[in-house]
Design a protein around this motif. Structure first.
Motif, PDB file in Angstrom:
ATOM      1  N   UNK A  46      29.324 -61.265  -1.068  1.00 46.76           N
ATOM      2  CA  UNK A  46      28.006 -61.169  -1.575  1.00 46.76           C
ATOM      3  C   UNK A  46      26.782 -61.147  -0.401  1.00 46.76           C
ATOM      4  N   UNK A  47      27.208 -61.949   0.595  1.00 46.09           N
ATOM      5  CA  UNK A  47      26.198 -61.961   1.700  1.00 46.09           C
ATOM      6  C   UNK A  47      26.052 -60.717   2.478  1.00 46.09           C
ATOM      7  N   UNK A  48      27.199 -59.899   2.320  1.00 48.46           N
ATOM      8  CA  UNK A  48      27.359 -58.768   3.185  1.00 48.46           C
ATOM      9  C   UNK A  48      26.527 -57.648   2.433  1.00 48.46           C
ATOM     10  N   UNK A  49      26.695 -57.597   0.820  1.00 46.66           N
ATOM     11  CA  UNK A  49      25.929 -56.611   0.269  1.00 46.66           C
ATOM     12  C   UNK A  49      24.468 -56.734   0.171  1.00 46.66           C
ATOM     13  N   UNK A  56      25.039 -46.051   0.387  1.00 46.89           N
ATOM     14  CA  UNK A  56      25.942 -45.865  -0.651  1.00 46.89           C
ATOM     15  C   UNK A  56      26.578 -46.944  -1.430  1.00 46.89           C
ATOM     16  N   UNK A  57      26.761 -48.096  -0.740  1.00 46.83           N
ATOM     17  CA  UNK A  57      27.163 -49.335  -1.468  1.00 46.83           C
ATOM     18  C   UNK A  57      26.158 -49.661  -2.659  1.00 46.83           C
ATOM     19  N   UNK A  58      25.116 -49.679  -2.393  1.00 49.27           N
ATOM     20  CA  UNK A  58      24.048 -49.903  -3.163  1.00 49.27           C
ATOM     21  C   UNK A  58      24.003 -48.984  -4.564  1.00 49.27           C
ATOM     22  N   UNK A  59      24.241 -47.716  -4.207  1.00 49.88           N
ATOM     23  CA  UNK A  59      24.167 -46.658  -5.415  1.00 49.88           C
ATOM     24  C   UNK A  59      25.492 -46.972  -6.368  1.00 49.88           C
ATOM     25  N   UNK A  60      26.592 -47.346  -5.812  1.00 51.61           N
ATOM     26  CA  UNK A  60      27.889 -47.479  -6.244  1.00 51.61           C
ATOM     27  C   UNK A  60      27.591 -48.608  -7.142  1.00 51.61           C
ATOM     28  N   UNK A  61      26.975 -49.821  -6.643  1.00 53.60           N
ATOM     29  CA  UNK A  61      26.932 -51.022  -7.164  1.00 53.60           C
ATOM     30  C   UNK A  61      26.121 -51.008  -8.644  1.00 53.60           C
ATOM     31  N   UNK A  62      24.905 -49.826  -8.475  1.00 50.55           N
ATOM     32  CA  UNK A  62      24.242 -49.740  -9.600  1.00 50.55           C
ATOM     33  C   UNK A  62      25.032 -49.009 -10.666  1.00 50.55           C
ATOM     34  N   UNK A  63      25.960 -47.986 -10.378  1.00 53.99           N
ATOM     35  CA  UNK A  63      26.668 -47.384 -11.502  1.00 53.99           C
ATOM     36  C   UNK A  63      27.831 -48.151 -12.051  1.00 53.99           C
ATOM     37  N   UNK A  68      30.801 -53.554  -8.237  1.00 58.66           N
ATOM     38  CA  UNK A  68      31.306 -53.315  -6.818  1.00 58.66           C
ATOM     39  C   UNK A  68      30.668 -54.437  -5.995  1.00 58.66           C
ATOM     40  N   UNK A  69      29.621 -54.930  -6.120  1.00 61.64           N
ATOM     41  CA  UNK A  69      29.009 -55.960  -5.317  1.00 61.64           C
ATOM     42  C   UNK A  69      30.044 -57.320  -5.293  1.00 61.64           C
ATOM     43  N   UNK A  70      30.701 -57.648  -6.426  1.00 56.37           N
ATOM     44  CA  UNK A  70      31.676 -58.666  -6.591  1.00 56.37           C
ATOM     45  C   UNK A  70      32.927 -58.190  -6.260  1.00 56.37           C
ATOM     46  N   UNK A  71      33.255 -56.798  -5.949  1.00 55.44           N
ATOM     47  CA  UNK A  71      34.625 -56.244  -5.753  1.00 55.44           C
ATOM     48  C   UNK A  71      35.435 -56.821  -6.825  1.00 55.44           C
TER      49      UNK A  71
END
Length: 436
Positions: A46-49, A56-63, A68-71
């Protein structure tokens, strides 16, 4: 239309059952979003995100609706299935066997769907393994490792877990489509985006309380949101109707044809796909810079919000609008079917000339559709830089939310109309039987 639908849902047990099934399956999906993948330090992740906004991480997390943020086990979301579907749509043009299957009706579509499922699992395994490898090299801003026990065992476990999660989401989407209301895949993406909007609204009011956003700016944001939603609704339903006439044909004692109808061409034929592809391409350099710090200076001009970023974003959106429309819409096939059934466009010769005319009209309206999608997708960047508004108030998220809402409501209305016709026919048959 919405109030009319809500009033009549209670009168149709079958429709009510479909709606309940849809909500239950979406609820199951949202539960899985909160189940973490084994071997991950969730606090460090969570700290990394928090430091990965605009990548691209933020976009994947949105969809993925926050998975994705929690894996979580659903971290890959439904994106591998969408990617596999798009790949097979493109391959249908290039591979004769797939093109032949696409023309074989329901049997051919089932076969292509089966291939798509296999491709989804393979893509999920590769992506899951790649994510596991990347996570082992990542650390939180405080220096804590994200993976508790790195090694081959973790990589295999993570790949299998993430691939299984994607396969389960794919199954949920198919069940919603078959047993519920609406397109299951679209509703899963819709649910993921909507689930995160309350947090975005809450953050906005916190920013107002802290003085980071003024009251006037908040009112302006609300007005812009309403205007964007209205524009999306209008453009998603906008059509260019080409008049079509069918000549009369006499077969035995019956006369067929002689009908005046139209060929509807949507202004936005490609949907939200161009925005997703363009975002992925432009987010990739920012994500790559996180793994290679030496590239940050060279890729700074592509940071979200910059002039070059917006120019490239609009250019990619326009390119993919034309490319994807050309893939899914075949003027030659439509012209051939019209000619075979005795149809023609007034003033245009059947066959090749009709195909050229349809292609010309489609090209013109696609220009309008590309400019419309570009304007909606660039809006979040302007809001973020000028008014400090959350990303969810515009762009791809609103396109998906509004588009899926329109399609779902249309299916609800269509279902009720069909039920009313069934009731009418039953009553009619009763009357006929009574007369005899």
């Amino acid at each position: 239309m919405a109030s009319h639908i809500m009033e009549n849902i209670s009168k149709l047990p079958e429709l009510r059952r479909k709606i309940i099934t849809t909500f239950v399956l979406i609820f199951v999906y949202r539960i899985g979003v909160h189940i973490p993948t084994p071997g991950i330090d969730t606090a460090a992740l969570a700290s990394f995100f928090k430091s990965q906004s605009g990548t691209l991480f933020a976009m994947f997390d949105m969809f993925s609706g926050g998975a994705f943020e929690r894996l979580s086990v659903f971290a890959l979301g439904i994106m591998p299935y969408i990617t596999a579907s798009i790949i097979f749509q493109l391959l249908t043009v290039a591979i004769p066997h797939l093109e032949q299957l696409s023309k074989e009706g329901e049997r051919g579509r089932k076969k292509i769907t089966q291939y798509t499922r296999y491709a989804t699992v393979i893509l999920s395994l590769f992506q899951g393994f790649g994510i596991a490898v990347g996570l082992e090299s990542m650390v939180a801003p405080g220096g804590a490792p994200i993976v508790v026990a790195p090694g081959l065992g973790f990589k295999i476990l993570a790949a299998l877990t993430l691939a299984s999660g994607t396969a389960f989401i794919m199954w949920l989407g198919e069940q919603i489509t078959e047993r519920g209301i609406g397109n299951g895949i679209s509703l899963i993406i819709f649910a993921g985006i909507v689930a995160r909007m309350p947090a975005a609204v809450s953050n906005t009011f916190k920013m107002v309380s802290a003085g980071e956003i003024g009251v006037f700016s908040l009112i302006l944001i609300a007005v812009i949101i309403v205007g964007v939603i209205a524009a999306i609704v209008f453009m998603e339903q906008a059509q260019r109707r080409i008049p079509v006439q069918y000549a009369k044909r006499v077969v035995g004692r019956k006369v067929y044809g002689g009908i005046n109808t139209h060929l509807p061409l949507k202004i936005n034929t490609s949907g939200v796909i161009p925005a997703i592809f363009a975002s992925s391409l432009l987010m990739f350099p920012a994500t790559l810079a996180n793994f290679a710090p030496g590239l940050k200076d060279y890729l700074s001009f592509l940071h979200p919000g910059s002039l070059f970023y917006n120019v490239f974003y609009v250019a990619f959106i326009c390119f993919f609008c034309f490319f994807y429309t050309a893939v899914i819409f075949k003027p030659n096939e439509i012209a051939e079917n019209m000619k075979r059934n005795g149809g023609f466009i007034p003033g245009i010769r059947p066959g090749v000339k009709t195909a050229e005319y349809i292609d010309k009209v489609l090209t013109r309206i696609t220009v309008g559709g590309a400019l419309y999608i570009s304007a909606v997708c660039v809006l979040p960047t302007i809001l973020a830089t000028q008014l400090h508004a959350p990303f969810y108030f515009g762009g791809t998220a609103l396109l998906i939310v509004v588009g899926v809402s329109i399609d779902t409501m249309a299916q609800l209305e269509s279902h009720m109309i069909s039920r009313n016709y069934e009731g009418f026919l039953k009553k009619g048959s009763t009357r006929v039987k009574g007369r005899y």
